[in-house]
Write an enzyme that holds these catalytic residues in place. Structure first.
Site, mmCIF file in Angstrom:
data_model
loop_
_atom_site.group_PDB
_atom_site.id
_atom_site.type_symbol
_atom_site.label_atom_id
_atom_site.label_comp_id
_atom_site.label_asym_id
_atom_site.label_seq_id
_atom_site.Cartn_x
_atom_site.Cartn_y
_atom_site.Cartn_z
ATOM 1 N N SER A 431 0.810 -1.219 0.000
ATOM 2 C CA SER A 431 0.000 0.000 0.000
ATOM 3 C C SER A 431 0.838 1.260 0.000
ATOM 4 O O SER A 431 0.479 2.256 -0.641
ATOM 5 C CB SER A 431 -0.938 -0.002 1.212
ATOM 6 O OG SER A 431 -1.790 -1.120 1.182
ATOM 7 N N HIS A 483 0.431 4.691 4.347
ATOM 8 C CA HIS A 483 -0.333 5.279 3.248
ATOM 9 C C HIS A 483 0.052 6.743 3.038
ATOM 10 O O HIS A 483 0.334 7.169 1.915
ATOM 11 C CB HIS A 483 -1.829 5.175 3.530
ATOM 12 C CG HIS A 483 -2.361 3.782 3.468
ATOM 13 N ND1 HIS A 483 -3.661 3.459 3.795
ATOM 14 C CD2 HIS A 483 -1.769 2.615 3.116
ATOM 15 C CE1 HIS A 483 -3.847 2.163 3.644
ATOM 16 N NE2 HIS A 483 -2.711 1.623 3.241
#
Length: 517
Positions: A431, A483
């Site tokens: 991610s 993230h």
């Protein structure tokens, strides 16, 4: 109904062959390699859950799906419905048949004491159960489950060694306790509920009637056996290399098969009836049938085109390599015994997960290795989707080498942000790198990399993906630091790399050109 016999003759035999063929091949493979010889140490959960869920999709896609093209549907989901009927039928058949194979082939050893247990015995009946109560041990596994990891499961494994004549601690008596709670509860509440569960489990284990069960199962390779082995390994005693754990079973040995054999054909019968009934409604495509009889393949196939994306070429060369590597690592983890839905922290750390203490303690390679690990198959699928969408915008702009640099630089920055922000969080997944690609897209919107009239469409396309994922990360269980770290660094790296691309193109255009006389 006019063309029903034609549809039946063309499709039904393939459905029957696929259903029974896949089931029989799986059972033969399991018998030869795990039950009769134990050549492959594959966990039982693979045969009882994951293979029935995944394996049928292969023969359905290869053999049954093409046959369904002779059917005309009002919408594009018609063929998918027939495939789901076949998939559900095969799941039921394979789960039930594997359960039957396990219980029907298991040999019962009726012995006085555990010392007399025969090799390859799956079940045992004991006249005497003598345990060493001074050497008890326990181990607890924590796993998430449910959609978006909404549940938290506690599995506590308690063991006592059997008292044997040689005192080598080879045989162990295991009892498992389980509890499920909500994973969205506050940390203090979860810790309190676990403490209550564990204390109650200790009381239940100490008061357990160990001699009461009529028979026991010798645990094969499985998640439960691993849990008991971890409990045994906590004891500082000399243990043999091969440990045998038995677990009590309810009921009588003679009733262990239940109605499993009948239900193998029951699942098949239900599936066939539903499938054949549904075959009434679609119209008949005579032209497609004739093409298939002549062996002419369709000009385009969405599924084949999608699978071709895994082959490195053109504008998705690096993306395909990254996808293949992520899938390969996940398959290796799964077949090595790592839980396919919700691996625990210990399993992930063994494979190279990122956590502050390990990474800053010298394992800096975890900043990269964690980018190719995933916390379950859904985590993998979501990251594959995110990577493919982002790559469509990014790789054509940067080219292979700079795209490769962008991906890894963003991923490493995401990993660094994770260990900076979280002290004891185990982080895995691509991610951070993927958010770096989305950050690069957002950064490129400030440049002339994309046409002006297309920038708003791009922002509306990827903006919700980024925003929703960041908001979901606030609910817990998701490494939002990775993230954000990947997103911000990707935007910065993206602009820098794009400017270098433009500068290099500008210089090359100003070079004097040679002319041929």
């Amino acid at each position: 109904m006019e063309h029903y016999p034609t549809k039946f003759k063309h499709i039904a035999p393939t459905f029957i062959i696929v259903a029974f063929g896949t089931t029989i091949v799986t059972l033969l493979f399991r018998w030869v390699f795990t039950i009769n010889s134990e050549i492959l140490p594959i966990k039982e959960e693979v045969f009882h859950i994951w293979l029935p869920l995944i394996l049928p999709l292969i023969p359905i896609t290869i053999w049954l799906r093409p046959k369904l093209r002779i059917l005309k549907f009002k919408n594009d989901n018609g063929s998918f419905l027939f495939q789901m009927i076949a998939w559900g039928t095969m799941i039921g058949m394979m789960i039930t048949s594997n359960g039957y194979l396990k219980s029907a082939t298991g040999k019962l050893s009726e012995v006085r004491t555990i010392d007399l247990l025969e090799e390859k015995s799956r079940y045992v009946s004991l006249e005497e159960v003598k345990l060493n109560r001074d050497l008890g041990s326990a181990h607890t596994e924590f796993r998430t489950s449910g959609r978006y990891n909404q549940n938290l499961n506690f599995d506590s494994y308690f063991v006592y060694p059997f008292e044997t004549s040689n005192q080598k601690f080879k045989y162990w008596y295991g009892v498992k306790f389980h509890k499920q709670i909500g994973n969205r509860l506050p940390l203090e509440k979860k810790e309190s509920l676990f403490q209550q569960f564990f204390e109650q489990s200790i009381k239940d284990f100490e008061s357990f009637k160990f001699s009461e069960p009529t028979y026991f199962e010798v645990l094969p390779h499985s998640e439960d056996r691993e849990g008991f082995i971890k409990a045994i390994e906590k004891l500082q005693i000399n243990k043999p290399n091969k440990l045998i754990v038995i677990e009590p079973r309810e009921g009588n040995y003679a009733d262990r098969n239940g109605k499993k054999f009948e239900w193998i054909f029951g699942w098949f019968g239900i599936g066939v009836c539903v499938f054949l009934f549904a075959l009434i409604f679609p119209k008949y495509n005579q032209a497609e049938h004739k093409r298939q009889l002549r062996g002419v393949k369709p000009k385009s196939d969405e599924l084949i085109d999608m699978l071709k994306f895994l082959i490195p070429r053109d504008d998705h060369y690096v993306t395909s390599i990254l996808l293949d590597f992520n899938i390969l690592i996940f398959l290796l983890m799964t077949f090595s015994g790592v839980h396919i839905i919700s691996p625990n922290g210990i399993e992930l750390l063994e494979w190279g997960a990122n956590r502050r203490s390990e990474t800053t303690g010298g394992d800096w390679w975890r900043l990269v290795s964690s980018m190719f690990l995933h916390g379950g198959i859904m985590h993998l699928f979501l990251n594959i989707y995110g990577l493919v969408i982002a790559a469509l915008f990014v790789e054509p702009v940067f080219g292979r080498i700079k795209y490769f640099i962008l991906y890894f630089a963003s991923g490493i920055c995401g990993s660094l942000a994770s260990i900076y922000w979280y002290e004891n969080t185990i982080s895995v997944g691509a991610s951070g790198a993927i958010f770096g690609l989305y950050g690069a897209v957002l950064g490129l919107l400030l440049t002339n990399a994309f046409p002006k009239d297309g920038k708003i469409g791009i922002l509306m396309f990827i903006g919700p993906y980024v925003g929703v994922n960041l908001l979901v990360g606030l609910t817990g269980g998701i490494d939002n630091a990775a993230h954000i770290g990947g997103l911000v660094s990707g935007a910065v790296f993206g602009i820098i790399l794009y400017l270098t691309v433009k500068n290099s193109e500008g210089k090359s255009s100003r070079r004097p050109r040679k002319r041929l006389a």
